[in-house]
Design a protein around this motif. Structure first.
Motif, mmCIF file in Angstrom:
data_model
loop_
_atom_site.group_PDB
_atom_site.id
_atom_site.type_symbol
_atom_site.label_atom_id
_atom_site.label_comp_id
_atom_site.label_asym_id
_atom_site.label_seq_id
_atom_site.Cartn_x
_atom_site.Cartn_y
_atom_site.Cartn_z
ATOM 1 N N LEU A 1 0.846 -1.186 0.000
ATOM 2 C CA LEU A 1 0.000 0.000 0.000
ATOM 3 C C LEU A 1 0.889 1.246 0.000
ATOM 4 O O LEU A 1 1.532 1.562 0.987
ATOM 5 C CB LEU A 1 -0.906 0.009 1.233
ATOM 6 C CG LEU A 1 -1.875 1.193 1.352
ATOM 7 C CD1 LEU A 1 -2.809 1.259 0.149
ATOM 8 C CD2 LEU A 1 -2.680 1.105 2.641
ATOM 9 N N GLN A 2 0.937 1.923 -1.134
ATOM 10 C CA GLN A 2 1.827 3.065 -1.286
ATOM 11 C C GLN A 2 1.188 4.367 -0.838
ATOM 12 O O GLN A 2 1.839 5.216 -0.224
ATOM 13 C CB GLN A 2 2.257 3.195 -2.749
ATOM 14 C CG GLN A 2 3.237 4.332 -3.003
ATOM 15 C CD GLN A 2 3.729 4.360 -4.432
ATOM 16 O OE1 GLN A 2 3.483 3.431 -5.190
ATOM 17 N NE2 GLN A 2 4.419 5.415 -4.814
ATOM 18 N N LYS A 3 -0.108 4.536 -1.121
ATOM 19 C CA LYS A 3 -0.742 5.818 -0.821
ATOM 20 C C LYS A 3 -2.250 5.655 -0.745
ATOM 21 O O LYS A 3 -2.839 4.850 -1.469
ATOM 22 C CB LYS A 3 -0.385 6.843 -1.897
ATOM 23 C CG LYS A 3 -0.903 8.256 -1.628
ATOM 24 C CD LYS A 3 -0.788 9.145 -2.855
ATOM 25 C CE LYS A 3 0.648 9.353 -3.276
ATOM 26 N NZ LYS A 3 0.747 10.318 -4.408
ATOM 27 N N PRO B 1 -0.536 3.636 4.810
ATOM 28 C CA PRO B 1 0.758 3.216 4.253
ATOM 29 C C PRO B 1 1.859 3.283 5.301
ATOM 30 O O PRO B 1 1.716 3.918 6.348
ATOM 31 C CB PRO B 1 1.003 4.221 3.121
ATOM 32 C CG PRO B 1 -0.313 4.878 2.870
ATOM 33 C CD PRO B 1 -1.069 4.834 4.165
ATOM 34 N N ASN B 2 2.958 2.623 5.011
ATOM 35 C CA ASN B 2 4.123 2.706 5.889
ATOM 36 C C ASN B 2 4.608 4.152 5.972
ATOM 37 O O ASN B 2 4.570 4.893 4.991
ATOM 38 C CB ASN B 2 5.259 1.824 5.370
ATOM 39 C CG ASN B 2 4.958 0.346 5.520
ATOM 40 O OD1 ASN B 2 4.588 -0.320 4.550
ATOM 41 N ND2 ASN B 2 5.107 -0.173 6.724
ATOM 42 N N ASN C 1 11.249 5.020 1.808
ATOM 43 C CA ASN C 1 10.697 3.923 2.624
ATOM 44 C C ASN C 1 11.770 3.382 3.557
ATOM 45 O O ASN C 1 12.002 2.176 3.636
ATOM 46 C CB ASN C 1 10.170 2.796 1.730
ATOM 47 C CG ASN C 1 8.880 3.171 1.037
ATOM 48 O OD1 ASN C 1 7.974 3.705 1.668
ATOM 49 N ND2 ASN C 1 8.805 2.917 -0.262
ATOM 50 N N ARG D 1 2.903 -2.367 -6.178
ATOM 51 C CA ARG D 1 2.446 -1.263 -5.339
ATOM 52 C C ARG D 1 1.002 -0.916 -5.674
ATOM 53 O O ARG D 1 0.572 -1.067 -6.822
ATOM 54 C CB ARG D 1 3.332 -0.026 -5.502
ATOM 55 C CG ARG D 1 4.774 -0.273 -5.070
ATOM 56 C CD ARG D 1 5.638 0.944 -5.367
ATOM 57 N NE ARG D 1 7.042 0.690 -5.049
ATOM 58 C CZ ARG D 1 7.618 0.929 -3.882
ATOM 59 N NH1 ARG D 1 6.884 1.432 -2.907
ATOM 60 N NH2 ARG D 1 8.889 0.673 -3.674
#
Length: 789
Positions: free
Chosen positions: A33-35, A63-64, A71, A139
């Motif tokens: 999960l990018q955004k 997201p992270n 990241n 992603r």
């Protein structure tokens, strides 16, 4: 390729390496999960639109977190070997963050949560949808779209009083109501209105009243997207009859009966010693029962001034909170706990009044009594402190140590005695042997009283909180490479607040005596600025000063905050009036002396505005604007050097050490590089800082500072070329720096290390002011306690 080009290239390569390293470790069939993107309904008026941050709180997957756009945390976690449980790999897992993979079920639940939230805001015809984009390799980007639709609005507002005694009280306060006809039927506002009514009643004696005593009846069948709202105020449940039916009665209004102060309560001893409560003694003073063990350590009059609760007064939740705040602000107590016990006796009160029908009724309710017990645990009566500060640049090292002693009840009136001694040492690198070292030794003593001490009576006012009087004496001896001097000072000050966000200070007596024992004639002759040259003379400063501080972060530590500081001081006016009246200047001089010393006459002021904008759970953007100026007049041609402004250091331009920037674009001599003394009678500065979490108690900051000090020109004065402030070109003489900071949050304090890097140095020759090559001499490492602003 210059330094900054190399840094940018290195960051780009590192970002690409981290990104590729993360992508390679994502399992087949999984999407990172990018955004989360949120598209709000822009067809809704801005003042009624539900914003993206509000909706984002109901998204179940986030997201992270990222570090400087990379990241880093995810990469650190994935770089740990899953087959090994040694300390190194475990450290990576603690610092890092486990990957957040797309979960379509959680996405569906998030959309459902958003829909429920919009319904609660009065948009019952709202829609929430989502779209998942997995076109990027391994992603996913999730886009949530909202459509609020037409809202239901409040129609008629009615009241239904089961407790008729509360009817005139609540109806008299409807001007403060949050409910208005035509507003959106927002259930969060309905909850706030319940809390408002409950708070108002608890401030007027209704100790047991809660929001559960208020219900709403909402009728959405009236049509036209309108809903009538009925506010029902319930009675209180007192028990059940023989048939099991509830017995309801009007809410009881409470007064205070006994106010008991346990002035030296020790909870540990009270729990472990069964005889503790039995051996306590009691003394009554103006309605306050002071209960103590062994010996009363604080005078009863002082304790009574601290406790604003009296027998037979109505219970007030606000009054209780104000009393608690006042107890903690005096600084004598470590903790306080206010508890209440219901007295078994009660009386019935009644009055005849007209209700909503206009017909007079005889209304009655019970009046109960509360015993108020205030348990106060004193802090340590005596304490010691040790402080150490360090600073270094390419030209010198600096170290300063302070030891102190505090007694917070020196005369049994919660007076605070603070005595401290300090020793400073500086070592200048690359200097001649006789000019390498500088020493400074000083001491100070202050006595603070938790009340105003004045020669006349002052009536107590609810608008004045935490009044204090402080008397302070200090002496400081400085042995610099080019001069020796002793600074002595004495002050009498008053401080107080308004109980909310504002604090005030007034120093009607502010005396400073500067005696110069030795000054190097060569150093004095080399000073190009006559303003600075005259500042190194013996002076007497007798003035008055004050300040105002607005700070709303006190009650909202984790939210947006605004801080405004205004300081002013003037010196020499009263002394000047007396000297002109009683004496004349000697023929050989054009100024007046007091005890053989020329007194200073000037005005100085500065204004600082800072703001913190919260961007996330632990990220924030903070900025500050600062301006200050001072002018000498009358008996003085310059402001004393200790009252001039300087730039640089841990709380100012962090790319420079203190007093190494400015004034303006004046050329810095070699002597000034060895021992910095760049000051001015005007200062402008702006600071910008992005604060972000790193790991555990470690936080980071990226900052940018711009500013300088200048000389304000006065007729008949000569200043060094480039040092004078001119409005049309002052921006050319503004210094710029950036940098990176590390902050260690240890709960009771924040330790700060800031590494500042100069970008533009106005004190360099033209053509060399923009710093293209990285060198240690163009940086400064600063250590401080607390945030810079």
């Amino acid at each position: 390729m210059n330094f900054w080009s190399r840094v940018i290239c290195l960051l780009i390569v590192a970002t690409m390496a981290v990104g590729c390293g993360v992508t390679r470790r994502i399992p087949q069939g999984k999407y990172l999960l990018q955004k989360n993107e949120i598209e709000v309904d822009k067809s809704v008026p801005r003042d009624e639109r539900i914003t993206a941050p509000e909706i984002d709180r109901y998204v179940r997957q986030q997201p992270n977190k990222r570090f400087l756009g990379t990241n880093f945390y995810l990469w650190t976690y994935l770089s740990a070997n899953p087959d090994k449980q040694n300390w190194w790999n475990n450290l990576k897992r603690r610092i890092g963050e486990a990957p957040v993979y797309l979960d379509s079920l959680q996405t569906e639940r998030s959309a459902s949560n958003i829909k429920i939230y919009m319904d609660s805001r009065g948009y019952f015809n709202s829609e929430a949808s989502y779209e998942i984009d997995t076109t990027s390799r391994h992603r996913a980007i999730v886009t949530y779209r909202t459509k609020q639709g037409q809202p239901y609005r409040i129609g008629q507002i009615k009241y239904r009083f089961r407790d008729r005694f509360l009817e005139p009280i609540i109806l008299a306060d409807t001007a403060s109501s949050l409910l208005h006809e035509g507003n959106v039927l927002d259930f969060t506002v309905l909850d706030k209105e319940r809390s408002r009514i409950s708070t108002m009643l608890r401030d007027n004696g209704y100790f047991n009243f809660t929001i559960n005593n208020i219900l709403y009846e909402v009728d959405t069948t009236v049509g036209g997207y309108r809903a009538d709202v009925t506010v029902e105020v319930r009675q209180v449940l007192t028990g059940y009859n023989d048939r099991g039916k509830p017995i309801m009665d009007n809410n009881t209004v409470y007064r205070l009966r006994n106010v008991n102060l346990f002035s030296n309560y020790d909870p540990t001893v009270a729990r472990s010693d069964s005889s503790f409560m039995l051996r306590l003694d009691t003394i009554e003073y103006r309605g306050l029962n002071i209960i103590y063990d062994d010996k009363l350590k604080v005078r009863p009059k002082v304790l009574r001034q601290t406790i604003d609760l009296f027998p037979n007064h109505l219970f007030s939740a606000k009054g209780i909170q104000d009393t608690y705040d006042k107890i903690m602000r005096v600084g004598y107590y470590r903790s306080a706990n206010i508890q209440f016990e219901e007295d078994t006796t009660s009386t019935e009160v009644s009055f005849i009044g007209a209700g909503t029908t206009g017909v007079n009724h005889s209304l009655s309710t019970k009046e109960g009594y509360l015993n108020c017990n205030i348990f106060c645990t004193p802090a340590l009566p005596q304490s010691y402190k040790v402080e150490l500060e360090g600073s270094t640049t390419s030209s010198f090292y600096g170290l300063r140590g302070t030891v102190g002693y505090q007694n917070n009840n020196i005369f049994r009136g919660m007076e605070l005695l603070d005595v401290s001694f300090s020793l400073g040492y500086e070592f200048m690198k690359g200097a001649e042997a006789k000019r390498k070292r500088a020493f400074e030794i000083g001491g100070s003593a202050s006595l603070s009283f938790p009340r105003f001490i004045v020669p006349f009576n002052i009536r107590r006012s609810a608008s004045i909180s935490n009044p204090r009087t402080k008397v302070e004496l200090s002496i400081n001896s400085q042995d610099r490479p080019y001069y020796q001097r002793v600074l002595s000072s004495a002050s009498w000050s008053y401080t107080w607040g308004n109980g909310r966000y504002s604090n005030y200070a007034l120093r009607p007596i502010d005396l400073t005596l500067i005696k110069v024992g030795y000054i190097d004639p060569e150093f004095l002759d080399r000073l190009q600025n006559p303003y600075l040259r005259n500042s190194y003379s013996q002076q007497l400063i007798a003035g008055i000063s004050g300040s105002y501080v607005f700070n709303n972060q006190i009650r909202n530590i984790n939210g947006n905050a605004t801080n405004l500081r205004f300081n002013w001081e003037t010196a020499g006016n009263l002394v000047g009036a007396l000297s002109h009246l009683l004496s004349k200047p000697a023929p050989e001089r054009d100024h007046y002396n007091i005890f053989g010393i020329r007194y200073s006459q000037y005005f100085r002021t500065d204004l600082s505005f800072s703001r913190k904008e919260v961007l996330g759970a632990k990220t924030a953007l903070a900025y500050r604007l600062y301006a200050g100026a001072g002018l000498a007049y009358g008996n003085s041609t310059e402001i004393p050097i200790d009252r001039l402004f300087y730039a640089g250091g841990s709380n100012s331009m962090r790319g420079w050490a203190a007093r190494t920037l400015g004034p303006g674009s004046v050329t810095i001599t070699e002597d000034q590089r060895i021992y910095p003394s760049q000051v001015g009678n005007m200062k402008i500065e702006a600071n910008l800082e992005f604060r972000f979490p790193i790991w555990s108690m470690f936080n980071g900051a990226l900052f940018f500072d711009a500013g300088n000090v200048f000389m304000i020109g006065q007729k008949g004065r000569e200043y060094a070329e480039g040092s004078v402030f001119h409005f049309n070109d002052f921006y050319k003489n503004i210094g710029f720096n950036t940098g990176l900071g590390i902050r260690l949050d240890i709960s009771f304090a924040v330790l700060r290390f800031d590494w500042g890097i100069r970008l533009y140095d106005p004190n360099q020759p033209m053509g060399e002011r923009w710093i293209h090559n990285f060198r240690w001499k163009n940086t400064a490492l600063n250590f401080g306690v607390g945030y810079p602003f």
